[in-house]
Design an enzyme around this catalytic site. Structure first.
Site, PDB file in Angstrom:
ATOM      1  N   GLY A   1      87.137  36.567 -66.202  1.00 15.55           N
ATOM      2  CA  GLY A   1      86.833  37.382 -64.846  1.00 15.55           C
ATOM      3  C   GLY A   1      86.153  35.882 -64.017  1.00 15.55           C
TER       4      GLY A   1
ATOM      5  N   ALA B   1      88.675  28.627 -50.455  1.00 17.09           N
ATOM      6  CA  ALA B   1      88.387  28.106 -48.674  1.00 17.09           C
ATOM      7  C   ALA B   1      90.384  29.567 -48.805  1.00 17.09           C
ATOM      8  CB  ALA B   1      89.954  26.988 -48.260  1.00 17.09           C
TER       9      ALA B   1
ATOM     10  N   LYS C   1      86.491  30.466 -40.587  1.00 16.51           N
ATOM     11  CA  LYS C   1      88.071  29.845 -40.986  1.00 16.51           C
ATOM     12  C   LYS C   1      88.782  29.520 -39.912  1.00 16.51           C
ATOM     13  CE  LYS C   1      91.415  27.872 -43.984  1.00 16.51           C
ATOM     14  NZ  LYS C   1      91.975  28.045 -45.162  1.00 16.51           N
TER      15      LYS C   1
ATOM     16  N   ILE D   1      93.951  32.501 -53.685  1.00 16.00           N
ATOM     17  CA  ILE D   1      93.407  33.794 -53.558  1.00 16.00           C
ATOM     18  C   ILE D   1      94.723  34.785 -52.811  1.00 16.00           C
ATOM     19  CG2 ILE D   1      91.488  34.360 -52.754  1.00 16.00           C
ATOM     20  CD1 ILE D   1      90.031  32.200 -53.018  1.00 16.00           C
TER      21      ILE D   1
HETATM   22  C1  LIG Z   1      90.983  21.344 -57.371  1.00 18.20           C
HETATM   23  C2  LIG Z   1      91.547  22.992 -57.113  1.00 18.20           C
HETATM   24  C3  LIG Z   1      90.832  23.653 -55.964  1.00 18.20           C
HETATM   25  C4  LIG Z   1      91.001  24.607 -55.531  1.00 18.20           C
HETATM   26  N1  LIG Z   1      91.109  25.617 -54.338  1.00 18.20           N
HETATM   27  C5  LIG Z   1      91.541  26.417 -54.091  1.00 18.20           C
HETATM   28  C6  LIG Z   1      91.270  26.870 -52.510  1.00 18.20           C
HETATM   29  O1  LIG Z   1      90.645  26.092 -51.599  1.00 18.20           O
HETATM   30  N2  LIG Z   1      91.927  28.234 -52.298  1.00 18.20           N
HETATM   31  C7  LIG Z   1      92.602  28.899 -53.194  1.00 18.20           C
HETATM   32  O2  LIG Z   1      92.075  30.290 -52.650  1.00 18.20           O
HETATM   33  N3  LIG Z   1      92.039  28.405 -53.811  1.00 18.20           N
HETATM   34  C8  LIG Z   1      91.510  27.318 -54.842  1.00 18.20           C
HETATM   35  N4  LIG Z   1      92.180  27.086 -56.023  1.00 18.20           N
HETATM   36  C9  LIG Z   1      92.221  28.071 -56.820  1.00 18.20           C
HETATM   37  C10 LIG Z   1      91.372  29.029 -56.987  1.00 18.20           C
HETATM   38  O3  LIG Z   1      90.239  28.078 -57.920  1.00 18.20           O
HETATM   39  C11 LIG Z   1      91.771  30.422 -58.696  1.00 18.20           C
HETATM   40  O4  LIG Z   1      93.270  30.954 -57.917  1.00 18.20           O
HETATM   41  C12 LIG Z   1      90.449  31.332 -58.336  1.00 18.20           C
HETATM   42  O5  LIG Z   1      89.553  30.154 -58.742  1.00 18.20           O
HETATM   43  C13 LIG Z   1      90.939  32.139 -59.689  1.00 18.20           C
HETATM   44  O6  LIG Z   1      91.581  31.454 -61.062  1.00 18.20           O
HETATM   45  P1  LIG Z   1      91.064  32.522 -61.841  1.00 18.20           P
HETATM   46  O7  LIG Z   1      90.244  34.332 -61.721  1.00 18.20           O
HETATM   47  O8  LIG Z   1      92.604  32.313 -62.029  1.00 18.20           O
HETATM   48  O9  LIG Z   1      90.740  31.515 -63.532  1.00 18.20           O
HETATM   49  P2  LIG Z   1      89.529  31.056 -64.349  1.00 18.20           P
HETATM   50  O10 LIG Z   1      87.944  31.104 -63.210  1.00 18.20           O
HETATM   51  O11 LIG Z   1      90.067  30.008 -64.860  1.00 18.20           O
HETATM   52  O12 LIG Z   1      89.470  32.426 -64.699  1.00 18.20           O
HETATM   53  C14 LIG Z   1      89.824  32.871 -66.457  1.00 18.20           C
HETATM   54  C15 LIG Z   1      88.611  33.565 -66.794  1.00 18.20           C
HETATM   55  O13 LIG Z   1      88.923  33.468 -67.890  1.00 18.20           O
HETATM   56  C16 LIG Z   1      88.681  33.924 -68.642  1.00 18.20           C
HETATM   57  N5  LIG Z   1      89.308  33.237 -70.279  1.00 18.20           N
HETATM   58  C17 LIG Z   1      89.381  32.289 -70.626  1.00 18.20           C
HETATM   59  N6  LIG Z   1      89.932  31.915 -71.655  1.00 18.20           N
HETATM   60  C18 LIG Z   1      89.157  33.078 -72.244  1.00 18.20           C
HETATM   61  C19 LIG Z   1      89.037  33.611 -73.484  1.00 18.20           C
HETATM   62  N7  LIG Z   1      89.654  33.032 -74.678  1.00 18.20           N
HETATM   63  N8  LIG Z   1      88.028  34.320 -74.418  1.00 18.20           N
HETATM   64  C20 LIG Z   1      87.819  35.597 -73.272  1.00 18.20           C
HETATM   65  N9  LIG Z   1      87.926  34.671 -71.372  1.00 18.20           N
HETATM   66  C21 LIG Z   1      88.456  33.811 -71.722  1.00 18.20           C
HETATM   67  C22 LIG Z   1      86.864  32.677 -68.526  1.00 18.20           C
HETATM   68  O14 LIG Z   1      85.972  33.135 -69.093  1.00 18.20           O
HETATM   69  C23 LIG Z   1      87.187  33.247 -66.914  1.00 18.20           C
HETATM   70  O15 LIG Z   1      85.825  34.133 -67.089  1.00 18.20           O
HETATM   71  C24 LIG Z   1      91.823  25.971 -56.473  1.00 18.20           C
HETATM   72  C25 LIG Z   1      92.581  25.867 -58.088  1.00 18.20           C
HETATM   73  C26 LIG Z   1      92.035  24.323 -58.468  1.00 18.20           C
HETATM   74  C27 LIG Z   1      91.945  23.878 -59.183  1.00 18.20           C
END
Ligand SMILES: Cc1cc2nc3c(=O)[nH]c(=O)nc-3n(C[C@H](O)[C@H](O)[C@H](O)COP(=O)(O)OP(=O)(O)OC[C@H]3O[C@@H](n4cnc5c(N)ncnc54)[C@H](O)[C@@H]3O)c2cc1C
Length: 499
Positions: A9, A46, A74, A343
């Site tokens: 999530g 961003a 932006k 994103i």
């Molecule tokens: C340093 C950095 C800077 C960034 N800056 C940008 C930016 O400026 N612009 C941009 O577009 N993107 C950026 N990104 C990328 C962006 O943060 C991600 O693409 C976006 O937040 C999506 O993350 P996610 O949902 O894939 O993962 P996460 O936010 O890590 O979500 C993972 C989810 O899975 C759940 N989960 C994991 N394991 C389990 C489990 N065992 N049981 C139940 N639930 C679980 C967690 O609780 C969480 O809800 C950046 C990333 C980093 C590392």
């Protein structure tokens, strides 16, 4: 196909859920499992203009979205110290000038600049860039004849508020949310498909199709299905980040700033209620303490907490769709945040999944098409990001020496050769970053090309000079008439938490 389960999530999970909510109209249940205990990556603030497509698809009211997420507008990214310390340029979202008789605008400008015609900077010919420099913003005109129609924009927003905004929408439209930590992933004994995820407290959530949005851990695609990770670290050596918010400062800038450091770079992302900052760095070239000092020393407002550490490797899973599972977001891959493309890649994954939504768990044609399209998009974006590191004159640290002298991917080497020869840019059809983006970064970081487009000879320099002066004047006037960015927000979409 009766049950879809989304694991995670974060931004990826809730962006996916908000769109997949539509499946409930077709009698398909959509369940999202997330764990507060594990939390989300918490960065990713961003965006790029393609987010408009996502918002439109969901019918999101833009002012309501900006208010709910503490967002600002932006207009592009300012790159500081990338080519040489002391130099800066903008990669704006809008277009540069107007092509003339098949000749690219930047060629026309480059000839006049070379000939000393006093035509100013290339960015003076891009309304989006001029507005950014003056911290102005208004929405573009719908009249294609108006210069204001060339303005393009995206958003900076609070990642936590964005996930909450989408969660409210998705759950309001029939997505079931389950809170709990997944302990095991159950595979079907014969086929090897994912059958269910089992929570630590014993609850079992079965599904026909799974979307892995579990973040870097890649719980389903990577861990359970064993799809290998392809590392691109040899081209993109940054593998750590520190993130810290700071107090707002004025003026409210409508752009991200990316400042190169001795072994990476710092981001500055202004929101309505705070500034997001981070330092992305290569641990092989700098230690964590030095990286933290550079981050905190570079803040322009008081730090609002302690820096948070993140680790990653740039790269992508060999396949993003395997068996009955698609990975979207960090579970699929990560290209480091330099051009804010993660994103977008989430959206792109969702849009393609919807276009290819499988009728049964084993949809091999759809799977192969998905893997080809997403794989190509990752590679194209990868090349654009590598360009920023490789096309530099910096030799003041081992990190920059490494980046400058590395062998780029062949696909990027060809683009660089075209630019160096006659200042040409030719993105592949359908590439996310278009001519204007490639021109902005090539012109900002490369030396002037050896020669220019021979077709320029058909355009008399004097006439071209008049055209350039006229265009520059019209753009300056249009920008001057735009409201201040902060004033625009205060008038249309100030968030409650602002200030
Ligand atoms: C340093 C950095 C800077 C960034 N800056 C940008 C930016 O400026 N612009 C941009 O577009 N993107 C950026 N990104 C990328 C962006 O943060 C991600 O693409 C976006 O937040 C999506 O993350 P996610 O949902 O894939 O993962 P996460 O936010 O890590 O979500 C993972 C989810 O899975 C759940 N989960 C994991 N394991 C389990 C489990 N065992 N049981 C139940 N639930 C679980 C967690 O609780 C969480 O809800 C950046 C990333 C980093 C590392």
């Amino acid at each position: 196909m009766k049950r879809v389960v989304i694991v995670g999530g974060g931004t990826a999970g809730w962006m996916t859920a908000a769109v997949l909510a539509r499946l409930t109209d077709a009698g398909i249940s959509v369940t999202l499992v997330e764990s507060e205990e594990i939390g989300t990556v918490g960065v990713g603030e961003a965006t790029i203009p393609s987010l408009h497509d996502y918002n439109q698809r969901l019918g999101i009211d833009e002012d309501a979205f900006v208010r709910a997420t503490g967002a600002t507008f932006k207009l592009g990214i300012e790159f500081v110290d990338w080519r040489r310390i002391g130099e800066r340029y903008l990669h704006p979202f809008g277009t540069f000038g107007r092509d003339v008789q098949g000749v690219k605008f930047h060629q026309l400008w480059a000839r006049a600049d070379r000939d000393g015609d006093g035509v100013g900077a290339l960015e003076d010919y891009c309304l989006t860039a001029v507005a950014a420099r003056q911290a102005r913003f208004t929405r573009p005109s719908r009249d294609p004849a108006a210069v204001l129609s060339s303005l393009r924009y995206a958003f900076h927003f609070d990642a936590g508020l964005y996930a909450a905004f989408l969660r409210d929408r998705a759950t309001g439209e029939g997505v079931t949310r389950i809170e709990g930590r997944i302990g095991t992933v159950e595979l079907a004994p014969e086929r090897g498909d994912i059958a269910a995820v089992v929570l630590a407290d014993g609850r079992r959530i079965a599904g026909d199709f799974f979307v892995d949005c579990s973040g870097f851990r890649s719980l389903l695609l990577g861990e359970a299905l064993g799809v290998p990770f392809v590392s691109w670290q040899h081209w993109l050596p940054c593998d750590r980040a520190l993130a810290v918010p700071s107090a707002s400062t004025t003026p409210l800038l409508p752009y991200t700033r990316a400042t190169a450091e001795s072994a990476g770079w710092r981001w500055r992302i202004p929101l309505q209620h705070r500034v997001g900052n981070g330092h992305v760095y290569a641990s092989a070239f700098v230690d964590d303490q030095q990286a933290a000092d550079a981050l905190l020393g570079g803040l322009d407002g008081a730090a609002l907490g302690e820096p948070r550490a993140l680790r990653f490797t740039a790269g992508v899973r060999e396949r993003l769709w395997e068996r009955n599972c698609v990975a979207i977001g960090l579970a699929g891959g990560f290209l480091e945040p330099l051009e804010s493309t993660s994103i977008h890649l989430i959206q792109s994954g969702i849009a393609r999944l919807m276009s290819l939504f499988p009728g049964e768990a084993h949809a091999t044609v759809e799977r192969d098409t998905y893997n080809r399209l997403l794989g190509t998009e990752y590679r194209q974006i990868r090349d654009f990001i590598i360009l920023h590191y490789h096309a530099t004159a910096r030799d003041d640290s081992p990190f920059w020496q490494h980046c400058r002298t590395m062998t780029p991917p062949d696909t990027l080497a060809e683009k660089l050769a075209l630019w160096r020869e006659r200042g040409r840019v030719l993105p592949e059809p359908g590439e996310l970053f278009t001519d204007d983006s490639w021109v902005a970064v090539m012109a900002g970081q490369e030396a002037p090309p050896r020669a220019l487009d021979p077709l320029l000879d058909a355009l008399p320099a004097e006439e071209a000079g008049r055209f350039l002066r006229h265009l520059r004047g019209v753009i300056a006037q249009t920008a001057a008439a735009m409201p201040d960015h902060a004033a625009f927000i205060a008038r249309h979409c100030a968030s409650a938490s602002r200030g």
